[in-house]
Structure formats: structure tokens, C-alpha cells
Design a protein around this motif. Structure first.
Motif, short mmCIF file in Angstrom:
data_model
loop_
_atom_site.label_atom_id
_atom_site.label_comp_id
_atom_site.label_asym_id
_atom_site.label_seq_id
_atom_site.Cartn_x
_atom_site.Cartn_y
_atom_site.Cartn_z
N ARG A 188 7.14 -12.05 -6.93
CA ARG A 188 6.48 -12.64 -8.09
C ARG A 188 5.78 -13.94 -7.76
N TYR A 189 6.42 -14.74 -6.96
CA TYR A 189 5.83 -16.05 -6.65
C TYR A 189 5.66 -16.15 -5.15
N GLN A 208 11.42 -2.05 -9.72
CA GLN A 208 11.02 -1.01 -10.66
C GLN A 208 9.58 -1.14 -11.16
N ASN A 209 9.08 -2.36 -11.26
CA ASN A 209 7.72 -2.50 -11.77
C ASN A 209 6.83 -3.37 -10.91
N ARG A 254 13.37 1.90 -2.61
CA ARG A 254 12.80 0.75 -1.91
C ARG A 254 13.80 0.00 -1.05
N ILE A 266 4.92 -2.88 -8.54
CA ILE A 266 3.61 -2.38 -8.19
C ILE A 266 2.55 -2.82 -9.19
N ASP A 267 2.97 -3.08 -10.43
CA ASP A 267 2.00 -3.54 -11.43
C ASP A 267 1.57 -4.98 -11.21
N THR A 268 2.32 -5.71 -10.38
CA THR A 268 1.99 -7.12 -10.21
C THR A 268 1.52 -7.49 -8.80
N SER A 299 0.83 -1.21 0.00
CA SER A 299 0.00 0.00 0.00
C SER A 299 0.86 1.26 0.00
N VAL A 300 1.99 1.20 0.69
CA VAL A 300 2.88 2.37 0.68
C VAL A 300 3.60 2.48 -0.67
N PHE A 301 4.10 1.34 -1.14
CA PHE A 301 4.84 1.35 -2.40
C PHE A 301 3.99 1.78 -3.57
N SER A 302 2.66 1.56 -3.47
CA SER A 302 1.83 1.93 -4.61
C SER A 302 1.44 3.40 -4.56
#
Lengths: 428, 284
Positions: B192-193, B278-279, B122, B281-283, B113-116
Motif C-alpha cells: 500500500r505504501y 485479496q484485493n 500468494r 491487484i486493484d491498487t 504482472s503475475v499476480f494480475s
């Protein structure tokens, strides 16, 4: 007014995978890595960058932003408008550095902070004071900067008595006030306000509006403002960008961009029909079948001028065996000001289809864009369904015999009995 | 356009394959690091009855349990060092390592929630987590020191402090970087997993058996020594005990291997974390 360029956005692209995003299984990721690293094939994701949107759709990929470029100068209040899913939030996420673009760059100076960060990182076990420091540090202030602002922040929040109490004991109002107070004292160089995300909290909205006013009136305060309220955009912004499907389709003065935006909405909004009562707007009493606008001079697509008489017609299903119903109509300007409200006589309706019409006379409205909302009332006073913003339409000017070049002021432009004649003549 | 339009303060670029680490920027956020460390300590003990006493209780309980099981029941020798002291030394280092990893690996999920919503480098979160576990470790070392002095001065146990005590800060530093490195790799994978998280915590628990926490390395059969020695924590723990007690032996080559493995792990961790960051938040 406009100073140096403070933000420069170049060819910004952002590609999203729809649905079960790249939480892609380990197997797929390994396969992709195998193809690329070992078999030296092209990266399938890289290849996509050049293809057309329709093809992407099939692969569950979507350009949330596509070739977006603009610059923002110091002191500008830039509005960003567009329908849901047009890419506004994605743009803000990139600008606030939360996610990376797929292609393109953003260059900037100064600190960017956004009001959507209010309360970010608050920990409920920590006291108000501890949270001020934590939140301030997260938002990029040093502890020294927070020290300097501490009294002001506590003062503004109005929760002094509880400042050493863990925030989990706070009411939600106190919590928001404290959180907002920290954000309000950040003094960023660029402030991002996403009003869409704060809907539902009227107090917060009021506060953010005041904050925007304050920052924008201060010299050099730069704001990026995302909102669905054309009224707010019109009154705050010096320039507006219109996004559609991830592209900038207009970047101009608020008047021009807003009218284009509303125009694009309007095309769909002179008529709305529903064939299935189960899926139509309404409630357990009534369901809308059709609302449409009928200019008296012809069919529905006809231009409406200040002289045109317009019939607002509607049909709805009454689902109840007996319903004492009346219908009210609100007419708003697109900037959200109510022009008038009018109410029908009540009808004792039986189960079945009900129709109604309201006539707005010609020579009454000004040349502006208008929005119609309908309200359905039971037993004269209980409102059972509010059909908000169901119709949009533009009223065009006509050059009359009087050669008046400016706009008429006012929400309406009625032709009232107005006499002007010679009483006595001195000539002879 | 004014002449200074060229000197931008920052630039947002597409995600690259290398981590994007700017030391100057990290320095600007040092207050945030300290704030996170402070928060961790406050939050862990607020509303607990025993409060900060837990810092001492946890290793003491573990030491007592090991003493009962491995000394009383299985009678495992501890290189002529009093078993309590021997276990406690192993426990504080091991718990520093395992707690740091346990805290770092779910970093992306815990902070989604903070990172988004807000940007800051980070890497600050894992670094602050290691620092907070390091403070805890420091406090536990005081307890270890107290027990140590008791055995040396009161019980007159033949453990001899020696010049290699000077090596201890280096060993602690290596442990910290090794924990951070492993933690970063795990955080990147877990982002990711999600099941990596469970799998890895289980692996860490098993790894304890491959680390000389409750047995001296000298007890290991010759044929397994190479295999167990691959664990970078093994030479660190051995050196730690050697410096403290003067028992066992100090194998410099093995220790250098431990340091080299730490450097490699840390770099791999930085790259993995930097790429995912870097990305993510999209996942998430």
C-alpha cells in the motif's frame, strides 16, 4: 450438449475507486481506521454499497460490476460482449481469481485457466525447458503432469533446438509459441479467452482461435469467450451475455444478443458530425465533418427496409491546397463479411469543404445489419485515411406479395430481372 | 439440475477480514514452491563469473571486515571464541534474516504482472523465498562447520561442542518463522505504501546494531540489556553461539520469549498479508 452446471455466479458486484485509487494516503487510511475502530462509526466504504450510481460517481466510485448472476454449464461456449468499460475484463479477473468481488460469490468446479495468462512468470534467464516447468507449475500443473506433457509441449512449440537456451535469446515469435504451447496443454475444465487483450498479434489470435475450436469440439470443453468481433462470437458461442455499465442486460442466443448490442451501437451510428476540424477523425490531408445515412423515403431516423434506397452522404475538409482525392466505400455485414467495395471518381480538390454521396439502391440489400467503412485515397492509389465502421444500420424485411416465411440467404437480396411465364399450355 | 450441483470445488467470495488460507490447496501447489526455490538459485548465479561461490564469499568478506574493524581496530572481546568463528556464526544467521526480509517485502510489486493474471495462493511466494534463503543458509553452515572443525581439531581452541547443538535445528526454524513473519508484515505494508520498503530496509540495517552479531550480549551494559533483549533475534543468536561454543550463557526464559515473539509476529504477518493479498491487484 449442456451438462452439469460448472460455474455459478451469484449477485456479483465490484466497486472501484476511480483515479488515484486506494493508494490512499496513509493519513486517510489511518483516519478511516480511527473512525471505525475507535469512534465506532460505519465503514464509509461499506455504506456506499447501497447507494445509486450517480452519487457514487461524485465520490469517484464506480460499480464495474453490478448484480451480475449467471450459470455456465459443461460444454457451453459462452460469449461475453459489451463496450469498453462495460465490465468484461473485471468479470474475467474475478473468474480467474485474480481479484475479489465486493459482493456476491462465484462457485465452480474444475480448473479455470485463461489464455491471457500466456507466458506468465516466464523468466528470461531460464531456459525454454525450465520455463515450461515454471509456467506449468504457476498455471496449476504439478511437475509430474508437466513431465508427461513435456515432449508434446516442446513439439507443438517448434523450438526444440533452442529448448535449453535461455529464453532471453529467443525471438519474440519463438517466445510466444513456447508460451502458448504450455497454455495450450493445460487442459482446463473452463477456458477463458479474452480476445480483446491479444489484439495486434495476428499469429496469436489465429492460434487462440484454433485452440477454441479444438476445445469446443471436444466433448465437455467449456469456454468463456470475450471478443469485440461479432463474427467470432456468432460462430463460436452457443450463448451470449451482453454487459452494459457492469450489468447484464441480455443473456440469450448469439443472434438475439448480438443484434441488440448492435442496435444499441447503431442509435449513435446513423450520423456522425464534427464541428471542429482539429478534433475530427482524419489526418493532415483531410478531416471528417459529417457522415450520415439518408433513407430516400424520409429523414435520417426512418426505418430502412429491403426496398428502401439509401444515400450514404459525407462531408470532409481538405486541408491541402491541392489534393487528388477519391473515396472508397466498404459495406460489411455485422459479422464482418465484406459485401462489396465501391470507388468514386477522383476529384482535384482545393482547400475547403468537399461533399460526396453514394447511393445503395433499394431491392438490393438483405435484411441484416450492415456496417460502412470509408477509405480516402490520394492520387488514386495511396490510402491516406481509413474511417473504420463509421456507420451502422439495420435493414428490415417487408412482407412482399410472395409469402416466403424464412430468411433469404446471401449477403444481398437483389431484385434482378427474373421472368417466369407459361410457354405452352396443355389445358384447354 | 443434477444432484451433484451442490458439491462445488471452489468458491470466490468477497475479501474478508481474515486471511483465506486453505492447507489442502497449499499442498497441491508444493511443486510450485520448489520450482520458485530452484528458480531463485538458478537466476541468482547464472551469468555471474564466480557463480555459486558467492554463497561463501559474502559471509567470508563480511567476517573479514568485522574482524578488521571490531577486533583489530576496536578490540571488542568475543567471549574467548576466535573472532572469525564468532563473527561468522553471527553473520550467517543475520544474513539469513535480513536477506529473507529484503526479498519478501517487495513481493507484491515484483510479482504484480503475475499476480494480475493468474491465481495461486500468494503466500507461496514468501514461503519459497524463505526456503531459498534457508538453503543458502544451510550451505553457509557447512562453511561454518569447516571453520569450526579447523579451530577445534587443528588449533585446539577451547571451544566445546555440547549437547545443546541439538537445539540448533529449532533455532534455525525459529529464525525462519521470524523472518517470514516480519517479511509478511512488511510486504503487506509495502503493497500500500511504497516508501515503507525503503524505510524498513533502513530500519533493518539499524537493527543489526541492536542484535549481537559482532559483539557478545555479555558486553552490553546492564541498563540497556532489557531493551536490546526485546529483539527476538538476540536470544536466538546467543543460544546459537552457546550451543556451538559453550560460551556466554543460555537464558531459557529469554529464549522462550524469543519463540513467543516469533509466533506472534508470524500470526500478525499471516493476517496482514492475507488481508492485503485479496484485493492488492486493484491498487498495485
Amino acid at each position: 450438449m449442456t451438462g452439469n452446471v460448472i460455474l455459478e455466479v451469484n449477485n456479483l458486484h465490484k466497486l472501484y475507486r476511480l483515479g488515484a485509487i486506494s493508494s490512499g494516503t496513509l493519513k486517510k487510511d489511518i483516519a478511516r481506521w480511527w473512525d471505525m475502530a475507535v469512534l465506532k462509526k460505519e465503514d464509509p466504504l461499506q455504506k456506499i454499497a447501497g447507494e445509486e450510481w450517480q452519487d457514487l460517481r461524485k465520490q469517484n466510485l464506480l460499480w464495474a460490476l453490478h448484480d451480475v448472476s449467471f450459470t455456465v454449464r459443461e460444454g457451453e461456449v459462452l460469449g461475453i460482449i459489451g463496450k469498453n468499460g462495460a465490465g468484461k475484463s473485471t468479470l474475467l479477473k474475478i473468474l480467474s481469481r485474480v481479484t475479489r468481488p465486493t459482493k456476491g460469490t462465484v462457485k465452480g468446479r474444475g480448473r479455470v485457466a485463461s489464455l491471457l495468462e500466456v507466458g506468465t512468470g516466464f523468466h528470461e534467464e531460464l531456459t525454454g525447458r525450465e520455463n515450461i516447468y515454471l509456467n506449468g507449475n504457476i498455471l496449476g500443473m504439478t511437475s509430474k503432469q508437466v513431465d508427461k506433457k513435456l515432449d508434446e509441449i516442446i513439439d507443438f512449440s517448434g523450438v526444440e533446438q533452442y529448448i535449453d537456451t535461455p529464453v532471453k535469446r529467443y525471438s519474440s515469435g519463438m517466445y510466444v509459441r513456447l508460451a502458448f504451447s504450455v497454455a495450450a496443454h493445460l487442459e482446463p475444465d473452463v477456458l477463458i479467452v479474452d480476445e480483446a487483450l491479444s489484439v495486434g498479434d495476428s499469429e496469436f489470435q489465429k492460434k487462440s482461435m484454433n485452440k477454441i475450436r479444438e476445445v469446443s469440439s471436444k466433448q465437455g470443453g467449456t469456454i468463456l469467450f470475450v471478443s469485440h468481433s461479432m463474427h467470432a462470437v456468432q460462430s463460436f458461442c452457443s450463448r451470449v451475455i451482453l454487459l452494459e455499465s457492469g450489468r447484464i442486460i441480455n443473456d440469450n442466443t448469439p443472434e438475439k444478443v448480438i443484434s441488440q448490442y448492435l442496435h444499441s451501437l447503431q442509435k449513435k451510428k446513423r450520423i456522425q458530425t464534427y464541428s471542429n476540424p482539429d478534433k475530427a477523425p482524419g489526418d493532415n490531408n483531410i478531416r471528417i465533418k459529417k457522415v450520415y445515412l439518408q433513407p430516400e423515403t424520409g429523414h435520417a431516423a426512418e426505418q430502412v427496409t429491403v426496398e428502401t434506397t439509401v444515400h450514404v452522404k459525407f462531408e470532409f475538409w481538405n486541408l491541402q491546397p491541392q489534393l487528388d482525392i477519391s473515396v472508397g466505400m466498404y459495406l460489411f455485414t455485422v459479422s464482418g463479411e465484406c459485401v462489396f467495395t465501391t470507388l468514386s471518381d477522383p476529384l482535384k480538390a482545393e482547400n475547403g469543404l468537399v461533399e460526396g454521396a453514394c447511393t445503395i439502391p433499394g431491392n438490393f440489400l438483405n435484411n441484416d445489419s450492415y456496417v460502412i467503412s470509408l477509405v480516402f485515397l490520394k492520387d488514386i492509389s495511396d490510402d491516406i485515411f481509413y474511417y473504420e465502421e463509421c456507420l451502422f444500420f439495420d435493414v428490415e424485411d417487408v412482407q412482399g406479395e410472395h409469402k416466403w416465411y424464412g430468411n433469404f440467404s446471401g449477403y444481398v437480396r437483389p431484385k434482378l430481372p427474373f421472368t417466369l411465364s407459361m410457354k405452352t399450355s396443355n389445358g384447354g | 439440475m443434477s444432484p451433484d450441483t451442490k458439491d462445488w470445488l471452489w468458491e470466490i467470495k468477497p475479501a474478508g477480514s481474515l486471511p483465506d488460507i486453505k492447507p489442502a490447496e497449499l499442498l497441491r501447489y508444493k511443486d510450485l514452491v520448489m520450482r520458485f526455490v530452484k528458480r531463485d538459485h538458478i537466476v541468482s548465479y547464472r551469468q555471474t563469473v564466480l557463480g555459486p561461490l558467492w554463497v561463501f564469499l559474502e559471509p567470508l568478506i563480511a567476517t573479514y571486515v568485522y574482524f578488521m574493524i571490531f577486533t583489530r581496530i576496536f578490540n571488542i572481546p568475543t567471549d574467548n571464541v576466535p573472532p572469525q568463528l564468532f563473527f561468522l556464526a553471527g553473520v550467517v544467521i543475520w544474513s539469513f534474516f535480513s536477506e529473507a526480509i529484503g526479498a519478501i517485502s517487495p513481493v507484491f510489486h515484483h510479482n504484480a504482472s503475475v499476480f494480475s493474471k493468474v491465481y495461486f495462493p500468494r503466500i507461496i511466494v514468501p514461503v519459497s523465498l524463505v526456503l531459498s534463503k534457508l538453503t543458502r543458509f544451510g550451505i553457509q553452515c557447512l562453511m561454518l562447520l569447516a571453520m569450526y572443525l579447523y579451530y577445534v581439531l587443528v588449533e585446539k581452541t577451547p571451544v566445546r561442542p555440547n549437547i545443546y547443538l541439538l537445539l540448533v535445528p529449532v533455532l534455525v526454524l525459529v529464525t525462519a518463522f521470524f523472518s517470514l513473519g516480519v517479511g509478511l508484515v512488511m510486504a503487506a505494508l509495502a503493497a500500500r505504501y511504497r516508501d515503507v520498503q525503503n524505510l524498513m530496509m533502513f530500519a533493518i540495517r539499524l537493527m543489526m546494531f541492536a542484535t549481537p552479531v559482532f559483539y557478545p550480549f555479555s558486553l552490553v551494559e546492564e541498563q540497556y540489556r532489557f531493551f536490546l533483549g526485546l529483539n527476538p533475534l538476540t536470544p536466538i543468536l546467543e543460544a546459537f553461539r552457546y550451543a556451538l561454543f559453550g560460551t556466554g550463557n543460555l537464558d531459557w526464559i529469554h529464549l522462550l520469549y524469543g519463540i513467543a515473539a516469533t509466533v506472534v509476529t508470524f500470526v500478525v504477518g499471516l493476517v496482514a498479508f492475507g488481508r492485503v493479498e485479496q484485493n492488492v491487484i486493484d491498487t498495485v
